[in-house]
Write a protein that holds these residues in place. Structure first.
Motif, PDB file in Angstrom:
ATOM      1  N   ALA A 299       0.840  -1.201   0.000  1.00 54.95           N
ATOM      2  CA  ALA A 299       0.000   0.000   0.000  1.00 54.95           C
ATOM      3  C   ALA A 299       0.873   1.247   0.000  1.00 54.95           C
ATOM      4  N   GLY A 300       0.403   2.245  -0.720  1.00 53.61           N
ATOM      5  CA  GLY A 300       1.092   3.530  -0.681  1.00 53.61           C
ATOM      6  C   GLY A 300       2.305   3.608  -1.564  1.00 53.61           C
ATOM      7  N   HIS A 301       2.447   2.697  -2.535  1.00 54.83           N
ATOM      8  CA  HIS A 301       3.617   2.746  -3.395  1.00 54.83           C
ATOM      9  C   HIS A 301       3.315   3.307  -4.778  1.00 54.83           C
ATOM     10  N   GLY A 302       2.193   4.046  -4.881  1.00 48.82           N
ATOM     11  CA  GLY A 302       1.963   4.783  -6.120  1.00 48.82           C
ATOM     12  C   GLY A 302       0.865   4.231  -6.994  1.00 48.82           C
ATOM     13  N   GLN A 303       0.157   3.235  -6.517  1.00 54.54           N
ATOM     14  CA  GLN A 303      -0.894   2.666  -7.366  1.00 54.54           C
ATOM     15  C   GLN A 303      -2.066   3.627  -7.527  1.00 54.54           C
ATOM     16  N   THR A 304      -2.493   4.229  -6.391  1.00 57.60           N
ATOM     17  CA  THR A 304      -3.598   5.180  -6.475  1.00 57.60           C
ATOM     18  C   THR A 304      -3.233   6.336  -7.389  1.00 57.60           C
ATOM     19  N   ARG A 305      -1.997   6.784  -7.266  1.00 59.43           N
ATOM     20  CA  ARG A 305      -1.578   7.905  -8.096  1.00 59.43           C
ATOM     21  C   ARG A 305      -1.576   7.525  -9.572  1.00 59.43           C
ATOM     22  N   MET A 306      -1.224   6.284  -9.837  1.00 52.50           N
ATOM     23  CA  MET A 306      -1.272   5.798 -11.219  1.00 52.50           C
ATOM     24  C   MET A 306      -2.702   5.859 -11.736  1.00 52.50           C
ATOM     25  N   LEU A 307      -3.640   5.422 -10.918  1.00 52.14           N
ATOM     26  CA  LEU A 307      -5.037   5.427 -11.347  1.00 52.14           C
ATOM     27  C   LEU A 307      -5.512   6.854 -11.606  1.00 52.14           C
ATOM     28  N   LEU A 308      -5.115   7.780 -10.717  1.00 53.24           N
ATOM     29  CA  LEU A 308      -5.507   9.179 -10.926  1.00 53.24           C
ATOM     30  C   LEU A 308      -4.884   9.723 -12.195  1.00 53.24           C
ATOM     31  N   GLN A 309      -3.659   9.286 -12.455  1.00 55.85           N
ATOM     32  CA  GLN A 309      -2.993   9.714 -13.680  1.00 55.85           C
ATOM     33  C   GLN A 309      -3.784   9.229 -14.900  1.00 55.85           C
ATOM     34  N   TRP A 445      -7.122  -2.497 -12.039  1.00 55.65           N
ATOM     35  CA  TRP A 445      -7.588  -2.863 -10.706  1.00 55.65           C
ATOM     36  C   TRP A 445      -6.418  -2.834  -9.723  1.00 55.65           C
ATOM     37  N   TYR A 446      -6.425  -1.829  -8.882  1.00 53.35           N
ATOM     38  CA  TYR A 446      -5.442  -1.822  -7.795  1.00 53.35           C
ATOM     39  C   TYR A 446      -6.012  -2.633  -6.646  1.00 53.35           C
ATOM     40  N   THR A 447      -5.246  -3.614  -6.203  1.00 51.98           N
ATOM     41  CA  THR A 447      -5.741  -4.411  -5.089  1.00 51.98           C
ATOM     42  C   THR A 447      -4.633  -4.662  -4.082  1.00 51.98           C
TER      43      THR A 447
ATOM     44  N   MET D 203     -16.304  17.248  -3.036  1.00 49.85           N
ATOM     45  CA  MET D 203     -15.719  17.725  -4.285  1.00 49.85           C
ATOM     46  C   MET D 203     -14.824  16.664  -4.915  1.00 49.85           C
ATOM     47  N   ARG D 204     -14.080  15.929  -4.103  1.00 46.82           N
ATOM     48  CA  ARG D 204     -13.193  14.887  -4.648  1.00 46.82           C
ATOM     49  C   ARG D 204     -14.004  13.807  -5.328  1.00 46.82           C
ATOM     50  N   ALA D 205     -15.044  13.364  -4.616  1.00 47.93           N
ATOM     51  CA  ALA D 205     -15.881  12.317  -5.188  1.00 47.93           C
ATOM     52  C   ALA D 205     -16.533  12.806  -6.470  1.00 47.93           C
ATOM     53  N   ARG D 207     -15.347  14.956  -8.602  1.00 49.41           N
ATOM     54  CA  ARG D 207     -14.365  14.932  -9.685  1.00 49.41           C
ATOM     55  C   ARG D 207     -14.196  13.508 -10.204  1.00 49.41           C
ATOM     56  N   LEU D 208     -14.097  12.569  -9.251  1.00 55.69           N
ATOM     57  CA  LEU D 208     -13.866  11.179  -9.656  1.00 55.69           C
ATOM     58  C   LEU D 208     -15.101  10.572 -10.296  1.00 55.69           C
ATOM     59  N   ALA D 209     -16.280  11.150 -10.049  1.00 62.50           N
ATOM     60  CA  ALA D 209     -17.489  10.656 -10.705  1.00 62.50           C
ATOM     61  C   ALA D 209     -17.629  11.281 -12.089  1.00 62.50           C
TER      62      ALA D 209
HETATM   63  N1  LIG Z   1      -9.113  11.017  -5.358  1.00 64.75           N
HETATM   64  C1  LIG Z   1      -8.060  11.797  -5.306  1.00 64.75           C
HETATM   65  N2  LIG Z   1      -8.125  13.031  -5.833  1.00 64.75           N
HETATM   66  C2  LIG Z   1      -7.068  13.848  -5.777  1.00 64.75           C
HETATM   67  N3  LIG Z   1      -5.893  13.503  -5.221  1.00 64.75           N
HETATM   68  C3  LIG Z   1      -5.762  12.278  -4.696  1.00 64.75           C
HETATM   69  C4  LIG Z   1      -6.845  11.377  -4.703  1.00 64.75           C
HETATM   70  N4  LIG Z   1      -6.417  10.223  -4.117  1.00 64.75           N
HETATM   71  C5  LIG Z   1      -5.165  10.421  -3.743  1.00 64.75           C
HETATM   72  N5  LIG Z   1      -4.748  11.639  -4.100  1.00 64.75           N
HETATM   73  C6  LIG Z   1      -3.436  12.194  -3.860  1.00 64.75           C
HETATM   74  O1  LIG Z   1      -2.476  11.377  -4.471  1.00 64.75           O
HETATM   75  C7  LIG Z   1      -1.369  11.214  -3.604  1.00 64.75           C
HETATM   76  C8  LIG Z   1      -1.087   9.754  -3.331  1.00 64.75           C
HETATM   77  O2  LIG Z   1      -2.222   9.085  -2.804  1.00 64.75           O
HETATM   78  P1  LIG Z   1      -2.118   7.909  -1.727  1.00 64.75           P
HETATM   79  O3  LIG Z   1      -1.677   8.496  -0.426  1.00 64.75           O
HETATM   80  O4  LIG Z   1      -3.380   7.186  -1.722  1.00 64.75           O
HETATM   81  O5  LIG Z   1      -0.886   7.007  -2.144  1.00 64.75           O
HETATM   82  P2  LIG Z   1      -0.606   6.068  -3.368  1.00 64.75           P
HETATM   83  O6  LIG Z   1       0.805   5.781  -3.185  1.00 64.75           O
HETATM   84  O7  LIG Z   1      -0.916   6.687  -4.652  1.00 64.75           O
HETATM   85  O8  LIG Z   1      -1.602   4.849  -3.305  1.00 64.75           O
HETATM   86  P3  LIG Z   1      -1.950   3.649  -2.333  1.00 64.75           P
HETATM   87  O9  LIG Z   1      -1.839   4.078  -0.934  1.00 64.75           O
HETATM   88  O10 LIG Z   1      -3.386   3.441  -2.631  1.00 64.75           O
HETATM   89  O11 LIG Z   1      -1.077   2.562  -2.711  1.00 64.75           O
HETATM   90  C9  LIG Z   1      -1.653  11.967  -2.360  1.00 64.75           C
HETATM   91  O12 LIG Z   1      -1.000  13.207  -2.424  1.00 64.75           O
HETATM   92  C10 LIG Z   1      -3.137  12.142  -2.375  1.00 64.75           C
HETATM   93  O13 LIG Z   1      -3.497  13.351  -1.749  1.00 64.75           O
END
Ligand SMILES: Nc1ncnc2c1ncn2[C@@H]1O[C@H](COP(=O)(O)OP(=O)(O)OP(=O)(O)O)[C@@H](O)[C@H]1O
Ligand SMILES: Nc1ncnc2c1ncn2[C@@H]1O[C@H](COP(=O)(O)OP(=O)(O)OP(=O)(O)O)[C@@H](O)[C@H]1O
Ligand SMILES: [Mg+2]
Ligand SMILES: [Mg+2]
Lengths: 492, 315, 314, 319
Positions: A299-309, A445-447, D203-205, D207-209
């Motif tokens: 967790a926290g190694h950039g997967q969520t950020r990848m999805l946002l990207q 799918w990040y899991t 607002m975050r939700a 955007r993601l929706a």
């Molecule tokens: N839905 C979102 N919208 C905007 N910014 C987001 C969103 N989710 C996460 N972020 C931002 O992206 C950055 C990384 O998110 P997170 O702390 O979840 O770590 P991660 O390394 O990407 O993923 P994960 O913990 O899920 O492995 C953070 O700065 C967070 O604020």
């Protein structure tokens, strides 16, 4: 080891629920004086919750807590915990970002006051930082907001070990090394051993099993809110520990395994996503139409950020996402549900274009859409007009699935979407994903649950923001993924 | 040289921004009107900035814990009215009335913390209540400032004009209390990360009540010092202080959320705002556009902050 | 000799037609005075929102800028005393008008507001000795002009008890507010409200409120605004409507200017001067309407001779 | 069954927060006519309807802005009312044929003010409260410089429209009621309305929706300013001309009706009927205090206590 008559701390029958989620179920935990206890378990096993109960920041629904021989009753609070010498470094940051490191030390210690408190605080935290992390590069007057995440973690750890008026009894470290690099982590673990040798007790939580095996005297394994195993560290090997932690789905993996037809997708279908993580680099993420691609790693190694990207793909130069996307949040509360709305509205918000008639949303169509998805995905509610918060967490999550699947999006991004979802529901959702993929939808799918990778046609493993491995369906075994995820094993 | 390091270090730049703006405005005034550069001139320029600075500090306490006080102006006006009537005619009763005001502020803080009321709406309602009492006390302007108050505000200080001394004292006292003292740390921490402060065993209720009460105290000082200058009360004497105080805190480097404030900055911000108004006077702008110029100055300085904020985020 | 002298106007509010007319008169007369070489420089300063602190600071700025005299329309009769005293101490002549100041060192060009209120009732008593129900529209609560006029009205009503004040609202000297407040209270008033006493700037709004409420139009004392006079004229032509109109002339600012100039010139002027208010009667309506700017306020501007007369008259 | 019915009723009242402002309206009205022994009971309602209309126009815009979530508020409404009113009157110059020009100019001013507001908020990252306040200063100055306090009569057509009645009901109130229904429907059933509500909740939700967050916020600030400019025009038409200070009382009024009407200051929950209830209530409250002959001080205190009382009820409900 110390031969005191009483343990440093003992917790019996701790139980804690968050609504429908059973975070702790009759957990017993004993820490002896001068013992370093390792605590491991999958994400959401209840480790942090247990630590919050010990630190007094969460009241358990049931259970007894003893410090030494003293039974601590209802009035247990962080202040009481402090008086008994119990300190906790929480998983999430507990420093005030607007204050300096020395000032944060002051928040921690009620006794640091009066004239010259600041000099005392500076000296105290400075000395402890020097002791634990030689060459740390943190000045006591640095504002926390200006420190990198690793330095914040170091400051918080050092702060927990500082002593003013009450001696240390137990220090809880909840994933303290998650933001530290290898050498700093080693400094901490070395210090921890010397501190324990002085008679202080410690609880160490980590997903880096080598750390746990090397540092702790005894290891407790948690699974689904229960302590399922507890043995001296010497009796565990890395493999037996992983086995004890593992959660093998009741339904088995056999039915999830795709046939040869699916593995041919890579060759036959066009690429719909091509992206390189902004955060790390490494391999490129490639996704073909109709694939289910897993993102794995700690967790926290950039997967969520990848999805946002990928979600912002259209606006980014170096990211190609060639079909419309939808996002399914795992963190429902902050990223997913609209708490004031009904279930139907929560679902339909993703499908506006299809529900318009004459420029206005057609309520009948909206209800019909929500109804059909309720039936299709099995959302357990008598009325889709009910508020979304009347649903259990797993059913809320299903509503978010419905939102994405009902939309016109051809690519669905999923951010660890199974949090709080029970086993039966999970199976239903897995089948749904499979069916949608067969129909040509693409899933990323990040899991955090390794078992779920079995449902993926291809898996990318993340570490420190970079993709360090790309594994085919057959290669994505638990061992391979763990090996790629864990720092210490990466060379292997 | 210094400028260069400052530009390359946005954090430093931001911390000296309030002083820089003040120096800029003051310099512009001196160029426009060299006679202002004297004991007498500075005294006149800055006298009415003292109560504004106090009100700004009061607002700053509330903003520190992530709230906003929209009743500050009305409250300062009420205090001035109490001072010009009750405190002058019947000192014990006046002191009692002022104490009741402080108690009301403490209750406001408790209500915000315990009931989770949005402070904006609560203080909006309170602004009517304060004004109402002020009008009840003084239906038409008048009354008299107590002599001691009047004399205090006209205190002849040698060499350095009184307003500068007063501003420096206010800035130092609050800087010591909030930024240097061990309890100030807790109060600021409550704005920065209330969860962390609660986890360390501190009472957030106490912090909120303390901050609102402090706001009440400094708002009271603002009202009394204003009364000392004017010599008589008026229910509407400080209506614009609400706006001045919020803008002053922001100009002084404070932020609406996150407990990041600067007492010295707030005082400097208040002085800047007051001097900017004077500067607009000296420019002989058409009276029509004088209000508009105030808005423009506000935007200008805040835009500067946004720019520096962007510089900070980039690395 | 005042050739080299500078005079400033410190005005506390600019947001209504009376103030705009006042500023216009000031501008016109002082520009000419400068052109004629009577004084060296005249400047105008206005604060944003009727704010005491801002005006006090403004006066201090004027002291610094070395004006020889400050003419002031003040936000508060008392709360500016501190700043006025400082100006006097700096040997600056301070002349206040309309919103006068109580500080003894300043000169006051006062209108007897109490008298104005009383005159309204006197006029009604003369025209309608039988009296009747009367509605009072007041000004801005908490301002002393409002208190004075209202006190005059009430004193006079005490003298003519056949006039009964059946309701009282605060119209804030603004047509919109007066209209709104009157419309609200009207239904609760007796059917025969025969008179409306006002403070200026609120007569037209009152008339509209009565019309909207389907009430017979009462006799409304007007406040010299052009739209009020226009309405009055229309009523007069249609059904011989009779009333009077009274207010302080915006041009009083020019009187204050000349008084300040006289004092600077070394003439002796009493500390307290009184100007008559500007009253328009039935007979003078057409003439006044003709000389009043569309959308403005009936006005008289003063000359140096007028000022000498006013100052010497007492 | 009595108790069961009561519980059902209580639950319904809780889900429909506008009910409180309407109940309060009823209470104040009853108190007033009790004092006058029934005299003018109908007319007072008509008057309230007329004047509440203006508050409702700006209240609806403020409601949309507040619904965007915490911190969002439009303080530039008074300035916009004054400038739009002055501009419309001056350009129209009391001539019917020029009316359209005046109205278009006013609407243009509204759009410009809204765009300026959101520009400050988004591009310069100035908090909405200060951004809209700064705007209001500039707009107010423009009104003074442009209008010079000259009161020009509205075009007869505008004046007739603003004061017309059909069967005793003000036409303007009917039009604004229609507009309110449109906004109500938009909130419930248009993409824009749903987007505003979603952004206000999370607002975050949102955007993601897939919601266009920026575009929606921009449109909302513009809508608020345009409604303020419309208010400026019809208010000038109604009261026989524009004045520089005619918007002043609508700053607090617009915020108060939003809060009292059951719209959540935390965002995401708007309530159109509540705006009407609150606007009527605010007007009738003043009328009641006038009728009672309450002094200005008492009047102010009552207003404050009522605002606080209402959020105490509403705040307790949300927990
Ligand atoms: N839905 C979102 N919208 C905007 N910014 C987001 C969103 N989710 C996460 N972020 C931002 O992206 C950055 C990384 O998110 P997170 O702390 O979840 O770590 P991660 O390394 O990407 O993923 P994960 O913990 O899920 O492995 C953070 O700065 C967070 O604020
Ligand atoms: N405040 C909360 N409200 C609701 N649910 C919660 C809360 N805190 C924890 N949970 C739930 O309780 C369960 C246990 O969470 P906990 O944080 O203790 O797990 P953990 O073992 O520490 O996991 P990780 O390794 O990811 O840190 C999870 O299902 C989580 O979603
Ligand atoms: Mg955890
Ligand atoms: Mg994450």
């Amino acid at each position: 080891m110390c031969l005191a008559a009483f343990p440093a701390i003992s917790l019996t029958g701790a139980t804690k629920s968050f609504g429908a989620v059973r975070a702790l179920e009759r957990v017993d935990l004993v820490v002896a004086p001068g013992e370093c206890l390792g605590l491991v378990g999958h994400n959401g096993a209840g480790k942090s919750t247990l630590m919050h109960v010990l630190a007094g920041t969460l009241a358990a629904d049931a259970g007894e807590l003893r410090v030494g021989a003293t039974l601590l009753g209802r009035g247990y609070s962080p202040a009481v915990a402090y008086r008994y010498g119990i300190r906790c470094v929480f998983q999430e940051l507990s420093l005030c970002p607007n204050l300096s490191v020395a000032e944060n030390t002051r928040i921690f210690h009620g006794a640091l006051k009066g004239f010259g408190w600041k000099a005392k605080a500076r000296a105290l935290i400075g000395a402890k930082l020097d002791e634990i992390f030689p060459g740390h590069g943190i000045a006591p007057d640095d504002e926390v907001a200006d420190l990198s995440i690793g330095k914040r973690q170091m400051a918080e750890i050092a702060c927990a070990f500082t002593v003013t008026d009450t001696p240390l009894r137990l220090v809880i470290l909840d994933e303290p090394t998650s933001s530290l690099d290898a050498s700093t982590a080693q400094q901490l673990l070395t210090f921890l051993r010397t501190e324990v040798a002085k008679g202080t007790s410690a609880i160490l939580i980590s997903h880096l099993l080598k750390e746990i095996l090397k540092t702790s005297d005894r290891i407790v394994v948690m699974k689904d809110g229960k302590a399922v195993d507890a043995r001296p560290a010497a009796q565990f090997t890395r493999d037996t520990l992983v086995a004890a932690m593992g959660t093998v789905g009741e339904h088995g993996k056999a039915e999830a395994a795709p046939g040869a037809k699916r593995s041919a997708l890579r060759a036959s279908q066009p690429v719909v996503i091509r992206a390189k993580p902004h955060t790390g680099g490494g391999q490129e993420l490639l996704v073909h139409r109709g694939e289910v691609v897993g993102l794995a790693g700690l967790a926290g190694h950039g997967q969520t950020r990848m999805l946002l990207q990928l979600f912002d793909g259209g606006r980014l130069a170096d990211t190609t996402v060639s079909e419309p996307v939808a996002f399914i949040a795992g963190d429902r509360q902050t990223d997913g549900v609209f708490p004031l709305w009904s279930i139907a509205r929560n679902i339909s918000i993703g499908s506006f274009a299809t529900l318009l008639s004459g420029g206005l949303l057609n309520i009948q169509k909206e209800d019909a859409l929500a109804q059909s998805w309720r039936d299709k995905i099995g959302i357990r509610t008598p009325d889709i007009g009910n508020p979304i918060l009347s649903l259990s967490g797993g059913n809320q999550q299903k509503a978010l699935f419905a939102r994405a699947l009902a939309s016109l999006a051809r690519i669905v991004l999923m951010d660890d979407p199974m949090r709080g979802v029970d086993v039966g529901t999970k199976q239903e959702v897995y089948e749904l994903i499979r069916a949608e993929a067969e129909a040509g939808r693409t899933f990323v799918w990040y899991t955090t649950e390794l078992d779920e990778l079995a449902y993926c046609d291809h898996t990318y493993v993340f570490r420190n923001g970079a993709i360090v491995a790309g594994l085919g369906q057959a290669e994505a075994t638990e061992e391979r993924v763990l090996a790629s995820s864990f720092h210490e094993d990466s060379a292997a | 040289m210094i400028g260069l390091t400052a530009v390359s270090n946005p954090k430093l730049l931001r911390s000296i921004l309030p002083a820089l703006s003040l120096a800029l405005v003051l310099g512009a005034i001196f160029i426009k009107l060299p006679t202002a550069m004297s004991y007498f001139g500075l005294n006149l320029l800055l006298q009415y900035a003292v109560p504004i600075a106090l009100a700004t500090v009061a607002q700053m306490f509330v903003i520190t814990v992530n709230d906003l006080d929209l009743s500050m102006g009305a409250y300062v006006g009420l205090v001035a009215c109490i001072g010009a009537t009750l405190l002058h005619d019947n000192p014990p009763l006046g002191v009692l009335a002022l104490a009741a005001c402080l108690a009301a502020y403490a209750v406001m803080g408790a209500a915000v913390q315990l009931r989770g009321l949005p402070s904006i709406v609560l203080t909006l309602g309170m602004s009517f209540v304060w004004s109402g009492f002020a009008v009840l006390l003084l239906s038409t302007p008048g009354g008299h400032a107590p002599d001691w108050l009047h004399n205090l505000m006209a205190l002849p200080v040698p060499v350095v004009p009184f307003p500068i001394v007063a501003a420096a004292v206010i800035a130092c006292v609050v800087e010591l209390g909030l930024m240097r003292s061990s309890f100030g740390v807790i109060l600021r921490g409550a704005g920065g990360n209330s969860k962390a402060v609660a986890r360390a065993g501190w009472s957030l209720l106490a912090a909120k009540v303390a901050m609102f009460t402090l706001a009440g105290v400094f708002g009271m000082l603002a009202g009394l010092s204003l009364l000392g200058l004017t010599g008589a009360g008026d229910a509407h004497i400080a209506d614009r202080y609400t706006l001045y105080s919020i803008a002053g805190v922001i100009l002084g480097g404070g932020e609406f959320v996150g407990g990041r404030v600067s007492p010295a900055g707030a005082v400097l911000g208040a002085l800047t705002l007051a001097l900017a108004n004077s500067f607009l006077n000296f420019l002989h702008i058409s009276p029509d556009w004088q209000i508009g110029a105030q808005g423009a100055i506000l935007i200008l300085v805040l835009a500067l902050r946004a720019l520096i904020g962007a510089m900070e985020r980039r690395p | 000799d005042t050739k080299g002298m500078k005079i400033a106007l410190s005005n506390n509010y600019a947001g209504n037609s009376w103030r705009q007319a006042m500023l216009k008169s000031w501008e016109k007369v002082t520009k000419k005075a400068v052109a004629d070489g009577i004084v060296a420089q005249v400047d105008t300063f206005t604060t944003a929102k009727n704010d005491v602190t801002e005006q006090a600071a403004q006066i201090q700025n004027l002291i610094l800028q070395g004006y020889n005299a400050i003419v002031i329309n003040s936000a508060s009769p008392d709360a500016l005393n501190g700043a006025i005293k400082q100006a006097c101490d700096a040997k600056i002549i301070v002349v206040s008008f309309d919103g006068i100041v109580k500080e003894p060192c300043a000169y006051r060009i006062a209108v007897n507001f109490k008298q104005m209120g009383a005159d309204e009732v006197e006029y009604l008593a003369k025209a309608h000795p039988e009296g009747g129900n009367t509605l009072e529209i007041r000004g801005l609560a908490g301002v002393f002009v409002d208190d004075e006029i209202s006190a005059g009205i009430h004193e006079a009503v005490a003298k003519y008890p056949q006039f009964k004040i059946v309701g009282s609202v605060h119209g804030n000297w603004a047509q919109e507010v007066a209209q709104k407040e009157v419309a609200g209270i009207l239904p609760s008033l007796p059917a025969d409200v025969k008179f409306v006493v006002t403070q200026g700037g609120d007569g037209y709004g009152a008339a509209q409120a009565f019309k909207a409420g389907n009430r017979p139009t009462p006799q409304i004392i007007m406040g010299n605004r052009q739209d009020e006079l226009q309405w009055w004229k229309e009523q007069k032509d249609a059904n011989k409507y009779e009333t009077m109109s009274v207010s302080i002339a915006p041009g009083v600012s020019t009187l204050a200017f000349w008084v300040a100039q006289m004092i600077l010139d070394g003439k002796k002027v009493p500390q307290d001067l009184t100007v008559p208010f500007l009253r328009i009667d039935q007979a003078g309506l057409e003439d006044s309407l003709k000389t009043t700017e569309k959308g403005g306020v009936a006005n008289t501007e003063y000359t140096a001779e007028d000022a000498a007369k006013v100052a010497g008259g007492k | 069954m009595m108790p069961e019915q009561m519980i059902r009723w209580a639950r319904w009242a809780r889900s429909e927060p506008w009910i409180w402002s309407w109940l309060a309206t009823l209470g104040v009205w009853l108190a007033t006519i009790a004092f006058t022994q029934g005299r003018g009971s109908g007319e007072v309602l008509t008057a309230a309807l007329v004047f509440a209309t203006f508050t409702v126009i700006v209240g609806l815009g403020q409601m949309m802005v507040v619904t965007l979530g915490p911190g969002n508020v439009d303080l530039s409404i008074p300035g916009t009312i004054a400038l739009a009113g002055c501009a419309a009157m001056k350009l129209t110059d009391s001539e019917n044929p020029l009316l359209l020009v005046g109205i278009l100019a006013a609407l243009g001013i509204g759009v410009a003010v809204g765009m300026f507001n959101y520009g400050l908020i988004r591009l310069l990252r100035i908090p909405p409260i200060i951004a809209t306040l700064s705007t209001s200063f500039i707009v107010q100055s423009a009104a003074i410089a442009y209008g010079r306090g000259i009161r020009i009569k509205p075009a007869p057509m505008l004046a007739d429209f603003a004061t017309a009645r059909i069967l005793g009901v003000p036409v303007l109130a009917m039009v604004v009621a229609l507009g309110s229904i449109v906004i109500g429907i938009a909130l419930a059933r248009s993409r824009f309305g749903r987007s505003v509500l979603a952004i206000g909740q999370n607002m975050r939700a949102a955007r993601l929706a897939g919601i266009a967050v920026d575009r929606t916020r921009f449109a909302t600030y513009v809508l608020s300013a345009v409604l303020a400019s419309i208010c400026g025009v019809v208010l000038s038409g109604f009261s026989g001309g524009a004045a520089l200070d005619m918007g002043d009382e609508y700053l607090l009024a617009s915020i108060a009706v939003v809060v009292i009407g059951g719209t959540s200051v935390a965002g995401g929950k708007a309530n159109v009927p509540g705006i009407w209830g609150a606007a009527l209530f605010m007007y009738l409250l003043v009328t009641m205090l006038n009728t009672f002959g309450a002094s200005p001080g008492i009047r102010l205190i009552m207003t404050g206590v009522i605002i606080i009382g209402v959020i105490l009820v509403a705040g307790g409900e949300e927990q």
